[in-house]
Design an enzyme around this catalytic site. Sequence first.
Site, PDB file in Angstrom:
ATOM      1  N   ASP A  22     -11.391   4.279   3.474  1.00  0.00           N
ATOM      2  CA  ASP A  22     -12.112   3.725   4.606  1.00  0.00           C
ATOM      3  C   ASP A  22     -12.573   4.952   5.380  1.00  0.00           C
ATOM      4  O   ASP A  22     -11.816   5.648   6.004  1.00  0.00           O
ATOM      5  CB  ASP A  22     -10.671   2.906   5.262  1.00  0.00           C
ATOM      6  CG  ASP A  22     -11.046   2.150   6.522  1.00  0.00           C
ATOM      7  OD1 ASP A  22     -12.154   1.539   6.591  1.00  0.00           O
ATOM      8  OD2 ASP A  22     -10.327   2.365   7.436  1.00  0.00           O
ATOM      9  N   GLY A  78      -3.028   3.781   9.688  1.00  0.00           N
ATOM     10  CA  GLY A  78      -2.189   3.210   8.610  1.00  0.00           C
ATOM     11  C   GLY A  78      -2.276   2.011   8.839  1.00  0.00           C
ATOM     12  O   GLY A  78      -1.322   1.134   8.038  1.00  0.00           O
ATOM     13  N   GLY A  79      -3.248   1.114   9.602  1.00  0.00           N
ATOM     14  CA  GLY A  79      -3.251  -0.356   9.440  1.00  0.00           C
ATOM     15  C   GLY A  79      -3.281  -1.045   8.271  1.00  0.00           C
ATOM     16  O   GLY A  79      -2.507  -1.714   7.727  1.00  0.00           O
ATOM     17  N   LYS A  80      -4.257  -0.564   7.555  1.00  0.00           N
ATOM     18  CA  LYS A  80      -4.619  -1.175   6.141  1.00  0.00           C
ATOM     19  C   LYS A  80      -3.481  -0.560   5.153  1.00  0.00           C
ATOM     20  O   LYS A  80      -3.091  -1.636   4.358  1.00  0.00           O
ATOM     21  CB  LYS A  80      -6.053  -0.596   5.548  1.00  0.00           C
ATOM     22  CG  LYS A  80      -7.219  -1.301   6.557  1.00  0.00           C
ATOM     23  CD  LYS A  80      -8.548  -0.765   5.845  1.00  0.00           C
ATOM     24  CE  LYS A  80      -9.546  -1.195   6.950  1.00  0.00           C
ATOM     25  NZ  LYS A  80      -9.814  -0.768   7.981  1.00  0.00           N
ATOM     26  N   CYS A 140     -15.916   0.419   9.696  1.00  0.00           N
ATOM     27  CA  CYS A 140     -16.095  -0.801  10.545  1.00  0.00           C
ATOM     28  C   CYS A 140     -17.496  -0.498  11.490  1.00  0.00           C
ATOM     29  O   CYS A 140     -17.536  -0.549  12.483  1.00  0.00           O
ATOM     30  CB  CYS A 140     -14.992  -0.368  11.636  1.00  0.00           C
ATOM     31  SG  CYS A 140     -14.726   1.264  12.320  1.00  0.00           S
ATOM     32  N   CYS A 188      -8.211   7.895   3.351  1.00  0.00           N
ATOM     33  CA  CYS A 188      -8.309   8.181   4.794  1.00  0.00           C
ATOM     34  C   CYS A 188      -7.295   7.428   5.427  1.00  0.00           C
ATOM     35  O   CYS A 188      -7.750   6.425   6.249  1.00  0.00           O
ATOM     36  CB  CYS A 188      -9.551   8.251   5.339  1.00  0.00           C
ATOM     37  SG  CYS A 188     -10.831   9.412   4.543  1.00  0.00           S
ATOM     38  N   ALA A 189      -6.096   7.498   5.452  1.00  0.00           N
ATOM     39  CA  ALA A 189      -5.027   6.475   5.654  1.00  0.00           C
ATOM     40  C   ALA A 189      -4.966   6.082   7.218  1.00  0.00           C
ATOM     41  O   ALA A 189      -4.663   5.072   7.636  1.00  0.00           O
ATOM     42  CB  ALA A 189      -3.667   6.803   4.919  1.00  0.00           C
ATOM     43  N   ALA A 190      -4.538   7.434   7.911  1.00  0.00           N
ATOM     44  CA  ALA A 190      -4.028   7.372   9.149  1.00  0.00           C
ATOM     45  C   ALA A 190      -5.167   6.495  10.021  1.00  0.00           C
ATOM     46  O   ALA A 190      -6.320   6.834   9.776  1.00  0.00           O
ATOM     47  CB  ALA A 190      -3.853   8.496   9.801  1.00  0.00           C
ATOM     48  N   ASP A 214      -6.950  17.458   2.956  1.00  0.00           N
ATOM     49  CA  ASP A 214      -8.394  17.141   2.939  1.00  0.00           C
ATOM     50  C   ASP A 214      -8.742  16.462   1.680  1.00  0.00           C
ATOM     51  O   ASP A 214      -8.806  17.116   0.588  1.00  0.00           O
ATOM     52  CB  ASP A 214      -9.350  18.347   3.216  1.00  0.00           C
ATOM     53  CG  ASP A 214     -10.705  18.022   3.432  1.00  0.00           C
ATOM     54  OD1 ASP A 214     -11.248  17.087   3.150  1.00  0.00           O
ATOM     55  OD2 ASP A 214     -11.498  18.872   4.435  1.00  0.00           O
TER      56      ASP A 214
END
Length: 520
Positions: A405, A340-342, A458, A336-338, A388
């Site tokens: 994440d 994209g910080g990590k 988080c 779940c990349a966007a 997805d």
Amino acid sequence: MEVVCSRVSFFHERSYTRIVSGVVPRFVCSTCVAVVQHNHRNTSRDNSATTSSTTRTRTRTGRPHTSTTGGNAGKLNLDISPHRAVSAVRLMRIELGGAFADLLNEQGKGSGDNEMGYVERTLGFRTRDLEDRDLRLVTEIVGGTTRWKRYLDHLILSLCHDQNAIKNMEPLLLQILRIGFYEILKLEMPPYAVVDEEKSLLPEPKVDGDDRQRARALATIHSHPVWMVRRWINQLGLDEAVKFMTWNNSDPGFSIRANTAKGFTRADLVGELEKLEVPYELSQHLEDFVRIRTGMQIIIQAGLLKKGFCSVQDESAGLVVRVVDPKPGDSIIDCCAAPGGKTLFMASCLNGQGSISAVDVNKGRLRILKETAKLHECDQVITTIHADLRALDANILKGDKVLLDAPCSGLGVLSKRADLRWNRKLEDMEELINLQDTLLDSASNLVKPGGVLIYSTCSVDPDENEERIAAFLLRHPEFSVDSVDKYVSPPFVSEGGFYSSSPVKHSLDGAFAARLIRST
């Protein structure tokens, strides 16, 4: 829109004035009254008038929202503070339009024309342009008013003596009153003076009665939803719950990561901050990070973010990447990349060797990630995949390390996401937990034999963290916990071998991560 006039002491004026449709305490100065009455007159004119046209729509909250164009469009009003006009309009966009407070505040000075456009469409006139000081005040007022909304509404109701006043009040007037109270209580006058000397005017809720009544009183005093307060008291105990809410209401600090993928070190970042005279502290946990309390607008205007030399990223998120432990040559899947910080931090650790498959269901956010990766000069190791996760073919895509994440409640980042506490509902938790289980199952299929699955959130809620891992291990005995003590320092290692950061204990956002090794 001079919401509060410093020359007027509302504490000692008990008279009231009727503005538009609600009874409002006379602590609002005449300029504010004039703005509300001016706006109301414009919206009440006959639609056939040639000097203005008014469109009245009903918001999703059921309140009428007025947009005025025509006769006053483009009019410049120099008597009205631009920071208050913009703050009121931003607050309406957050509450009625679903905008995010943190995203609005990050837009910075470059969005001044758009800000005045929103002000003009909402109020029917423009003010002078925003200056740097105005921007800082807007950020403070919007974030603070959103955080303290429940408490501010309590004070408004205590003076109006009408339990339906807020529900029936015009949206713009409500935001004006909230801003007024916030400026007096939090920006100009010490809170103890209000509580100790004016108890009859601004009554503090009494923390007594049964558990539910005490929770409701604490929810008002600390401005949180009741369901959150009850949940934290049950999970953390009363004292820790109060400390947690106090943290959520404090002014958030920020961490900045130097982009080593572009050859920009922390020493380089420190040099730039010193030239800009932005105070900073070196991170005690991550070698590429610095902490700042103030000066974010200065950094934005200097172009350090826009040029890709650094990025805003909380240390709690950076520590999740340390748990992933990306190494040159790794094949990594970020499920779940966007935004994209990590992903970008992991890419900077690969030194151009290896690959990251950045998967996300949101095509627009994925496009931004791709553009940012190019700006940060780490796009050569990142491949974006619009899909997805639940429908992804595990026979095609496998990784040495798979990061999930997961979508979560965000209960660990409420100090930065002031609006989030009002957007989350208790019933959301069950939906999120079911989604997290489903995504965990899907992500596990992408892990190579002997590979690692990292689950992170988080959130500080055990139901989203430890309980999800326990349930997953029952369904997937081929996975076992790999303690994070080899990747983060002891204060962040929980009893179960998981990574956990606490706002109260560590002065960081709340976050969680678990490393799970696949045996076969």
